[in-house]
Design a protein around this motif. Structure first.
Motif, PDB file in Angstrom:
ATOM      1  N   ARG A  67     -38.885  30.756  -6.644  1.00 33.40           N
ATOM      2  CA  ARG A  67     -38.190  30.154  -5.508  1.00 33.40           C
ATOM      3  C   ARG A  67     -39.119  29.299  -4.646  1.00 33.40           C
ATOM      4  N   ILE A  68     -40.374  29.179  -5.055  1.00 36.20           N
ATOM      5  CA  ILE A  68     -41.323  28.387  -4.277  1.00 36.20           C
ATOM      6  C   ILE A  68     -40.870  26.940  -4.091  1.00 36.20           C
ATOM      7  N   PRO A  69     -40.470  26.216  -5.141  1.00 36.54           N
ATOM      8  CA  PRO A  69     -40.050  24.818  -4.920  1.00 36.54           C
ATOM      9  C   PRO A  69     -38.895  24.697  -3.927  1.00 36.54           C
ATOM     10  N   ASP A  70     -37.918  25.601  -4.026  1.00 38.03           N
ATOM     11  CA  ASP A  70     -36.779  25.553  -3.113  1.00 38.03           C
ATOM     12  C   ASP A  70     -37.218  25.848  -1.686  1.00 38.03           C
ATOM     13  N   PHE A  71     -38.124  26.827  -1.531  1.00 38.81           N
ATOM     14  CA  PHE A  71     -38.623  27.140  -0.193  1.00 38.81           C
ATOM     15  C   PHE A  71     -39.319  25.934   0.423  1.00 38.81           C
ATOM     16  N   ILE A  72     -40.193  25.284  -0.332  1.00 42.32           N
ATOM     17  CA  ILE A  72     -40.932  24.141   0.203  1.00 42.32           C
ATOM     18  C   ILE A  72     -39.979  23.017   0.609  1.00 42.32           C
ATOM     19  N   ALA A  73     -38.984  22.732  -0.221  1.00 42.97           N
ATOM     20  CA  ALA A  73     -38.033  21.654   0.087  1.00 42.97           C
ATOM     21  C   ALA A  73     -37.201  21.998   1.315  1.00 42.97           C
ATOM     22  N   ARG A  74     -36.659  23.194   1.350  1.00 48.03           N
ATOM     23  CA  ARG A  74     -35.784  23.580   2.457  1.00 48.03           C
ATOM     24  C   ARG A  74     -36.574  23.792   3.748  1.00 48.03           C
ATOM     25  N   GLY A  75     -37.807  24.272   3.638  1.00 50.42           N
ATOM     26  CA  GLY A  75     -38.620  24.474   4.827  1.00 50.42           C
ATOM     27  C   GLY A  75     -38.887  23.181   5.560  1.00 50.42           C
ATOM     28  N   GLY A  76     -39.244  22.143   4.820  1.00 52.16           N
ATOM     29  CA  GLY A  76     -39.490  20.852   5.448  1.00 52.16           C
ATOM     30  C   GLY A  76     -38.251  20.285   6.118  1.00 52.16           C
ATOM     31  N   GLN A  77     -37.104  20.437   5.454  1.00 53.25           N
ATOM     32  CA  GLN A  77     -35.852  19.936   6.030  1.00 53.25           C
ATOM     33  C   GLN A  77     -35.488  20.684   7.312  1.00 53.25           C
ATOM     34  N   ALA A  78     -35.662  21.983   7.294  1.00 49.79           N
ATOM     35  CA  ALA A  78     -35.301  22.785   8.467  1.00 49.79           C
ATOM     36  C   ALA A  78     -36.214  22.494   9.653  1.00 49.79           C
ATOM     37  N   LEU A  79     -37.508  22.335   9.386  1.00 46.67           N
ATOM     38  CA  LEU A  79     -38.441  22.068  10.483  1.00 46.67           C
ATOM     39  C   LEU A  79     -38.236  20.682  11.087  1.00 46.67           C
TER      40      LEU A  79
END
Length: 469
Positions: free
Chosen positions: A355-367
């Motif tokens: 789930r690392i790629p999804d976390f990195i993508a979604r984390g940037g969008q949320a921040l």
């Protein structure tokens, strides 16, 4: 209710301990590396033996005085710093540095808690063995603190956390009794395992004074490569391919983002980058090879197969041990560059590897919904541990975003929880993450932790305010 250190208490301890145990309290004992916490006061004691530690704990138990265990001071979650409350004893293990015994044929070493991690590594190397725990602060971190926080580092993928490298512990419990558990056994099913209870407890249940440590045969040859990957998803595919081709010879697999290289260029430390243009994403693959395996050839094969699958676009394979070390200097300099920039909020998190790629993508969008930040995401992707740190844009400082710090942390940790991850992968809870542990922790686990704390430390003297609050 805890009490402060008093003149009568100081006199009592001076009657129990030799003069060498008493040290002047200098500012470094009241600071932590990121500058987020500053201790108020304390009475510094550096016992020279387990018996002296027991004498201190016994006196504190009788007087109701809190104890802050102090190792190398490198912890990043405030576990070694008490900002307020009654004046505590700061108990430093700095004088207990002996390597007591080594059994190379058994792959076991007994080291005192104050031994510097690099000294433990050197003692293993002197008998042609490897102690694989390795982290950026290994020149100042002490093994007792590494065990107390269940430190991770770069070799967890192959060898496990500090917990996995420990066979037994000697410790002083909150009533001053000494747990003599320095086992050399790999199999011992005699009830509750006190080693596992104390490792990772951050001094909240007792003070580790020595440990039996697991050693390993040294690899016959070592090698490393930096490989450019198109994105984190490709990095995970490369990790799987490396496992298929090289198995347990893969010692470390580190993911780095361009932002880390940009920080190095902006504020130092000065390091030589191997690529003319910094790549968006790259991985550092480190091998410890079996007899008859040439690491450079193995890495060349890995790169060739990865290129055929469009996982990598460029790479550099170390042609010497010095070049391998130079690659690691890049990775290990990134945290210092981060410190010089000054983060708005730093996060030591883990999520399931897939789930690392999804976390990195979604984390940037949320921040991006919170504010305008730079994100430096790097870490031990082989075991799911990311250092996901959020920074101000050029021309701003972390002080400009202090009002957003809580929101940033909340966004990151909410996403971690949603993905079945952990808000503390390898740094521990300390005082920094007590609220987060209570918010995201499993209720049954938290209740059990509080019950254990109450049973072993009913007066609450052991590292008060840390871990369970």
């Amino acid at each position: 209710m805890l009490n402060s250190v008093t003149d009568a208490f100081r006199a009592d301890l001076k009657a129990r301990l030799p003069a060498a145990a008493f040290r002047d309290l200098t500012p470094n004992y009241l600071e932590e590396p990121r500058g987020r916490y500053a201790g108020g006061d304390g009475f510094l004691i550096a016992p020279g033996s387990t018996q002296e530690v027991a004498a201190v704990v016994s006196a504190c138990a009788s007087a109701g005085v809190g104890i802050i265990p102090y190792g190398g001071g490198t912890g990043l979650v405030g576990g070694q710093i008490a900002e307020d409350g009654p004046v505590p004893v700061i108990l430093s293990l700095e004088r207990m540095t002996a390597i007591r015994e080594v059994w190379p044929d058994e792959n076991v070493m007994v080291a005192e808690a104050g031994a510097i991690l690099s000294s433990v590594q050197d003692a293993a190397d002197a008998v042609n063995r490897l102690f694989p725990l390795s982290l950026a602060s290994e020149g100042s971190a002490r093994i007792g603190g590494n065990l107390a926080t269940n430190a991770g580092g770069v070799n967890v993928l192959r060898y496990g956390n500090a917990r996995d490298l420990c066979l037994g512990v000697e410790a002083v419990l909150p009533d001053g009794s000494i747990l003599r558990g320095l086992s050399r056994l790999k199999k011992n099913n005699t009830g509750y395992d006190m080693r596992h209870l104390l490792v990772g407890a951050e001094g909240s249940l007792g003070i580790i004074t020595a440990a039996s440590l697991r050693l390993f045969p040294k690899p016959q040859a070592e090698g490393a490569a930096l490989m450019v990957v198109r994105d984190p998803e490709a990095a995970l595919s490369l990790l799987a391919l490396a496992g298929d081709l090289l198995g347990s010879q893969v010692s470390a697999f580190e993911l780095m983002h361009r932002q880390g290289l940009d920080f190095l260029a902006e504020v130092g430390p000065e390091v030589r980058a191997p690529f003319e243009a910094p790549p968006e994403w790259m991985v550092l693959v480190d091998l410890g090879c079996f007899a008859g395996v040439d690491p450079a050839e193995a890495l060349e094969q890995l790169f060739a197969e990865a290129a055929e699958r469009d996982l990598v676009s460029d790479g550099v394979i170390a042609q010497s041990e010095q070049q391998r070390r130079d690659f690691w200097v890049i990775r290990e300099s990134i945290p210092e560059a981060n410190r010089r920039i000054g983060s708005v909020s730093s996060h030591d998190i883990s999520v399931p590897v897939g789930r690392i790629p999804d976390f990195i993508a979604r984390g940037g969008q949320a921040l991006a919904q919170v504010g305008d930040f730079r994100i430096n995401c790097f870490g031990h992707v082989g075991d799911g541990n990311l250092h996901y740190n959020v920074f101000p844009q050029p021309g701003k400082t972390r002080a400009d975003h202090e009002h957003q710090r809580g929101a940033v942390k909340r966004v990151v940790h909410d996403l971690v929880a949603e993905m079945d991850g952990s808000i503390s992968a390898e740094h521990g809870i300390g005082r920094l993450k007590v609220y987060d542990l209570n918010r995201y922790g499993d209720p049954a686990k938290l209740a059990a932790m509080r019950a254990i704390k109450a049973a072993l430390d009913p007066k609450g003297i052991m590292n008060p305010g840390a871990v369970v609050g």
